[in-house]
Structure formats: C-alpha cells, structure tokens
Design a protein around this motif. Structure first.
Motif, PDB file in Angstrom:
ATOM      1  N   ARG A 353      -6.126  -4.285  13.025  1.00  9.27           N
ATOM      2  CA  ARG A 353      -6.888  -5.461  12.585  1.00  9.27           C
ATOM      3  C   ARG A 353      -7.985  -5.036  11.600  1.00  9.27           C
ATOM      4  N   LEU A 354      -8.590  -3.892  11.858  1.00 10.96           N
ATOM      5  CA  LEU A 354      -9.660  -3.405  11.002  1.00 10.96           C
ATOM      6  C   LEU A 354      -9.125  -2.870   9.678  1.00 10.96           C
ATOM      7  N   GLU A 355      -8.018  -2.097   9.742  1.00 15.40           N
ATOM      8  CA  GLU A 355      -7.569  -1.369   8.557  1.00 15.40           C
ATOM      9  C   GLU A 355      -6.536  -2.112   7.719  1.00 15.40           C
ATOM     10  N   TRP A 356      -5.731  -2.992   8.349  1.00 13.30           N
ATOM     11  CA  TRP A 356      -4.605  -3.568   7.627  1.00 13.30           C
ATOM     12  C   TRP A 356      -4.663  -5.086   7.478  1.00 13.30           C
ATOM     13  N   SER A 357      -5.667  -5.729   8.053  1.00  9.83           N
ATOM     14  CA  SER A 357      -5.763  -7.180   7.866  1.00  9.83           C
ATOM     15  C   SER A 357      -6.147  -7.481   6.418  1.00  9.83           C
ATOM     16  N   ARG A 358      -5.539  -8.543   5.888  1.00  6.85           N
ATOM     17  CA  ARG A 358      -5.781  -8.958   4.510  1.00  6.85           C
ATOM     18  C   ARG A 358      -5.983 -10.476   4.504  1.00  6.85           C
ATOM     19  N   PRO A 359      -7.238 -10.931   4.692  1.00 12.55           N
ATOM     20  CA  PRO A 359      -7.478 -12.384   4.754  1.00 12.55           C
ATOM     21  C   PRO A 359      -7.075 -13.116   3.480  1.00 12.55           C
ATOM     22  N   LYS A 360      -7.164 -12.443   2.346  1.00 12.14           N
ATOM     23  CA  LYS A 360      -6.807 -13.045   1.068  1.00 12.14           C
ATOM     24  C   LYS A 360      -5.465 -12.498   0.586  1.00 12.14           C
ATOM     25  N   ARG A 361      -4.685 -13.360  -0.016  1.00 13.78           N
ATOM     26  CA  ARG A 361      -3.393 -12.969  -0.562  1.00 13.78           C
ATOM     27  C   ARG A 361      -3.577 -11.979  -1.701  1.00 13.78           C
ATOM     28  N   LEU A 362      -2.814 -10.886  -1.648  1.00 14.50           N
ATOM     29  CA  LEU A 362      -2.863  -9.854  -2.681  1.00 14.50           C
ATOM     30  C   LEU A 362      -1.601  -9.880  -3.523  1.00 14.50           C
ATOM     31  N   LYS A 363      -1.715  -9.406  -4.759  1.00 12.69           N
ATOM     32  CA  LYS A 363      -0.537  -9.178  -5.583  1.00 12.69           C
ATOM     33  C   LYS A 363       0.210  -7.958  -5.061  1.00 12.69           C
ATOM     34  N   ARG A 364       1.516  -7.910  -5.318  1.00 15.02           N
ATOM     35  CA  ARG A 364       2.309  -6.765  -4.855  1.00 15.02           C
ATOM     36  C   ARG A 364       1.743  -5.443  -5.390  1.00 15.02           C
ATOM     37  N   SER A 365       1.227  -5.446  -6.608  1.00 11.97           N
ATOM     38  CA  SER A 365       0.687  -4.229  -7.222  1.00 11.97           C
ATOM     39  C   SER A 365      -0.603  -3.766  -6.558  1.00 11.97           C
ATOM     40  N   GLU A 366      -1.219  -4.615  -5.737  1.00 13.22           N
ATOM     41  CA  GLU A 366      -2.484  -4.280  -5.088  1.00 13.22           C
ATOM     42  C   GLU A 366      -2.313  -3.748  -3.670  1.00 13.22           C
ATOM     43  N   LEU A 367      -1.071  -3.639  -3.195  1.00 11.19           N
ATOM     44  CA  LEU A 367      -0.856  -3.296  -1.788  1.00 11.19           C
ATOM     45  C   LEU A 367      -1.026  -1.815  -1.481  1.00 11.19           C
ATOM     46  N   GLY A 368      -0.867  -0.954  -2.487  1.00 10.70           N
ATOM     47  CA  GLY A 368      -1.001   0.472  -2.230  1.00 10.70           C
ATOM     48  C   GLY A 368       0.177   1.038  -1.472  1.00 10.70           C
ATOM     49  N   ASN A 369      -0.050   2.149  -0.787  1.00  9.64           N
ATOM     50  CA  ASN A 369       1.024   2.828  -0.064  1.00  9.64           C
ATOM     51  C   ASN A 369       1.309   2.161   1.274  1.00  9.64           C
ATOM     52  N   ALA A 370       2.535   2.317   1.748  1.00  9.83           N
ATOM     53  CA  ALA A 370       2.922   1.781   3.044  1.00  9.83           C
ATOM     54  C   ALA A 370       2.306   2.603   4.171  1.00  9.83           C
ATOM     55  N   PRO A 371       2.115   2.020   5.349  1.00 11.24           N
ATOM     56  CA  PRO A 371       1.698   2.816   6.507  1.00 11.24           C
ATOM     57  C   PRO A 371       2.762   3.851   6.843  1.00 11.24           C
ATOM     58  N   GLU A 372       2.342   4.911   7.462  1.00 11.96           N
ATOM     59  CA  GLU A 372       3.294   5.937   7.901  1.00 11.96           C
ATOM     60  C   GLU A 372       4.184   5.365   8.999  1.00 11.96           C
ATOM     61  N   ASN A 373       5.483   5.670   8.918  1.00 13.16           N
ATOM     62  CA  ASN A 373       6.443   5.207   9.920  1.00 13.16           C
ATOM     63  C   ASN A 373       6.799   6.378  10.838  1.00 13.16           C
ATOM     64  N   PRO A 374       6.248   6.454  12.047  1.00 12.41           N
ATOM     65  CA  PRO A 374       6.497   7.601  12.919  1.00 12.41           C
ATOM     66  C   PRO A 374       7.929   7.664  13.434  1.00 12.41           C
ATOM     67  N   ARG A 375       8.694   6.569  13.338  1.00 13.20           N
ATOM     68  CA  ARG A 375      10.059   6.587  13.854  1.00 13.20           C
ATOM     69  C   ARG A 375      11.064   6.928  12.777  1.00 13.20           C
ATOM     70  N   LEU A 376      10.604   7.161  11.545  1.00 10.00           N
ATOM     71  CA  LEU A 376      11.537   7.422  10.458  1.00 10.00           C
ATOM     72  C   LEU A 376      10.954   8.497   9.547  1.00 10.00           C
ATOM     73  N   PRO A 377      11.004   9.763   9.980  1.00 10.84           N
ATOM     74  CA  PRO A 377      10.361  10.832   9.221  1.00 10.84           C
ATOM     75  C   PRO A 377      11.222  11.348   8.064  1.00 10.84           C
ATOM     76  N   VAL A 378      11.706  10.427   7.237  1.00 11.21           N
ATOM     77  CA  VAL A 378      12.453  10.811   6.051  1.00 11.21           C
ATOM     78  C   VAL A 378      11.986   9.950   4.892  1.00 11.21           C
ATOM     79  N   ASP A 379      12.131  10.482   3.693  1.00 12.70           N
ATOM     80  CA  ASP A 379      11.713   9.766   2.499  1.00 12.70           C
ATOM     81  C   ASP A 379      12.848   8.874   2.028  1.00 12.70           C
ATOM     82  N   LEU A 380      12.648   7.559   2.154  1.00 13.25           N
ATOM     83  CA  LEU A 380      13.687   6.613   1.742  1.00 13.25           C
ATOM     84  C   LEU A 380      13.213   5.739   0.599  1.00 13.25           C
ATOM     85  N   THR A 381      12.213   6.182  -0.121  1.00 11.01           N
ATOM     86  CA  THR A 381      11.703   5.376  -1.232  1.00 11.01           C
ATOM     87  C   THR A 381      12.613   5.481  -2.435  1.00 11.01           C
TER      88      THR A 381
END
Length: 381
Positions: A353-381
């Motif tokens: 709630r503290l780190e990832w809440s976004r009360p205002k709508r952001l553009k896709r270019s403003e989202l930055g990097n995705a959170p780390e996925n601990p269940r998928l330790p491979v690069d699928l980008t």
C-alpha cells in the motif's frame, strides 16, 4: 456484525512480462483493493481488476462505489449478502459502471468467513485442502526462447501439467510451440491448449486432428470456438474423441447453465466470482460434468476448487501479484493449498500500500520497472 466502512486502494504497475493470447495482450497491471470492514473490525478483501485499460483515479473509483454499491452494503451483515439474489427485470439487470462484481463477492465471502472464524474453503464445504495445479503461460506473445524458459522453470519446480496458448494465424507456429514444449517438460506430462475462440468448428476439427497426427496428446482444448456456438461445441465434442473440450470461461452463470444443458462441454471452466462459481459448480456436480478453475486473482479460487466435488485442476500462470498481500497462496510440487487461516487467508500488504499504490492514473511510460517476481526467477522480458 454489520458492515461499517469501505476502503479502496488503487495500484498500477508494469508487468514482469507481456501476457496474452490469440486475441489480447497486456503489459501492465491495473487493479484496486476493496476492503469492507465490519463493526467488529474484521476486514474482507477483494480486488477490482481491468486488463486492458487503466482504472480511473482512486477518488473516482470511490465515488462510483459509494453511489452504486455502498447503499446496499452499509449496515448489512456479510453472511446475509453472499447468497442474495435480485430479480433480473428491466433496468435492474445491469452491470456496475466499474468491475466491482467479483471483488465484491470475494470481499463479502472473506468477511463472512472471518466473522464465522472459518477458512473460506471450510465454510464452502471442503473435504480437502489442496488441488492439482497446472502451469499456464499466458505465453502467446513471448519469444520462443522466453516460452521455453517459462515452461522449463515450471517443470523444474514440480509441475507435470502445462497449458499453452495457440490460435496463431500461422498454424505451423502452433505446432512448433507444441514441439518446443515437448522438449522442455518431462515425458508423460499432461498438455492442454487454448486457442481463445480463434477457430470455427470445422477448422478446430482439422487442426486438432493435425495436432494429434503430429504426435501430441492433449488432455483438453479450451475455448476452441465461439462461446455461444453450442451446436458447434457439441459436434466437436463427439468428433474429437481423443481429447476433451473445456469451455465456459467467457459465459456468465446463466450462459454456463445453457452450455451444459446443450451438452457443449466436457469440462466447465469457472473463475473467481465465489457465489456464481459455487452455484454453477453444484449444478455441474448434479450433471456429472467436471469443473476446472481458471485464473483467479492471487489464486483465491483454490477455496472453491477444494470445496466443489468435480474440480480436478486449478490454473496457475505466474502472474506477479504476490507482493500485494502479506502471505500468498502456497503452491508447491504441482499442488495449490487452501490456507487454514480465517477467511480466504489473504491480507493486503501495508508495504505494498505504501510503495505501490497509485491514487492517480499514470501513463504507461511512467510506470517504471515491474516488481520482482519471486516465483519466476527467469528473464522473460
């Protein structure tokens, strides 16, 4: 005790990989947490999700919820609402302006089970606390290399059943994906495919025959043709007696009933709306039709899966949502385990709630990097 307060927290973040099928793709997450709190301080949690377009600003979500939904909740007890049915007449039969329906069902059931002091699956009548899970890639838009990495990882952590997306305009690409899958998963694994309605009934027969002739055994094909083509689905069921038809994902509860009454599926596909799933699941049990639990947000569907008598499988697709809750659903060695904590066992993470809440709508270019996925330790980008 009566419901006294609600809280909505809006989230928006990049996905760790693109997901999608033959019809759609998505590379960001747009979701809001709905919390309903009773006079005793117990809280029920559900999630409002849109796949393809950002939710409006949090203030607008709250205003719509307060206007359209809250008057029917405040002062009511959750247990008295979870089975409530309204007569579908005239303007009374309409959807909310925002996708609250599933979030509302999940939050009410969570709160009702907490008030009763029971895990949700036990409140729903379970006789077990685990169900087999299959690895689902949502992989249509991945490269061949990322596709292989995803399913190789799934096999390495104990999955023995795998579902891939097909329905590409170039059918050779579908066959190549099945060949690649065979190379990275153990021999004898259960394989499912999902064209997401990309074919018509005759085309499906031709292509399923070609898949079989190429040496691929399928446990099921999911949504091969249009959802309302009950005649085509029924004909296909009888024509492809070497595999099963899994359908119903895109139909509401009434559509699922009509699908079964018209003998249009071998397995019924259901998702995350707890009340609707239980009602149609009980009917499926009366008709002797197996049920599969498709993707549900944060795998909350494990509670319905363990409570319904005809469920053999729950879909797991490595979506990166675990950071939103304090303790996610446990999945290991090809099984999903229903928590024995009161309610559905998921509590919103205050860190999220503290780190990832976004009360205002952001553009896709403003989202930055995705959170780390601990269940998928491979690069699928």
């Amino acid at each position: 005790m009566p419901i006294a307060e609600f809280r909505i927290t809006r989230f928006q973040f990049a996905r760790d990989r693109v997901i999608g099928d033959s019809q759609v793709r998505a590379d960001d997450v747009n979701v809001a947490a709905l919390e309903l709190t009773s006079q005793t301080g117990q809280t029920g949690l559900g999630f409002i999700q849109t796949l393809f377009h950002p939710l409006p600003d949090q203030a607008e979500i709250e205003a719509v919820f307060e206007n359209e939904v809250w008057p029917s909740l405040v002062g009511q007890e959750a247990i008295s609402l979870v089975h409530r049915v309204s007569r579908p007449r005239g303007g009374n039969q309409r959807a909310f302006s925002l996708p609250f329906h599933e979030a509302l069902q999940v939050a009410l059931w969570d709160l009702a089970a907490k008030e009763a002091g029971l895990p949700l699956h036990k409140m729903l009548g379970s006789r077990r606390d685990r169900v087999r899970a299959y690895a689902s890639g949502l992989d249509f838009h991945l490269s061949d290399e990322a596709f292989c990495a995803l399913f190789s990882h799934a096999a390495s952590i104990g999955y023995d059943a795998f579902k891939i997306k097909v329905g590409h305009p170039d059918f050779d690409r579908d066959l190549r994906r099945l060949d690649l899958l065979k190379k990275v998963v153990p021999a004898g694994s259960k394989i499912m495919i999902d064209p997401n309605e990309a074919w018509n009934s005759k085309e499906a027969l031709v292509k399923l025959t070609a898949i079989r002739d190429a040496g691929h055994e399928l446990l099921w094909v999911e949504d091969p043709i249009l959802r309302h083509d009950f005649e085509g689905l029924r004909t296909l069921r009888h024509a492809v007696n070497w595999t099963q038809i899994n359908s119903g994902e895109y139909l509401d509860a009434n559509g699922k009933r009509l699908l079964m009454e018209n003998f249009g599926t071998d397995l019924l596909n259901v998702h995350g709306q707890v009340t609707d799933v239980m009602r149609i699941g009980w009917l499926a049990a009366e008709l002797g039709i197996p049920v599969s639990l498709g993707n549900t947000f944060l795998e909350v569907g494990v509670h319905m899966a363990t409570a319904l008598p005809e469920v053999e499988w729950l879909e797991y697709s490595f979506q990166n949502f675990d950071h939103l809750v304090e303790q996610p659903i446990e999945i290991k060695n090809g099984f999903a385990y229903a928590p024995n904590r009161p309610g559905h066992g998921l509590a919103l993470s205050e860190t999220a709630r503290l780190e990832w809440s976004r009360p205002k709508r952001l553009k896709r270019s403003e989202l930055g990097n995705a959170p780390e996925n601990p269940r998928l330790p491979v690069d699928l980008t």
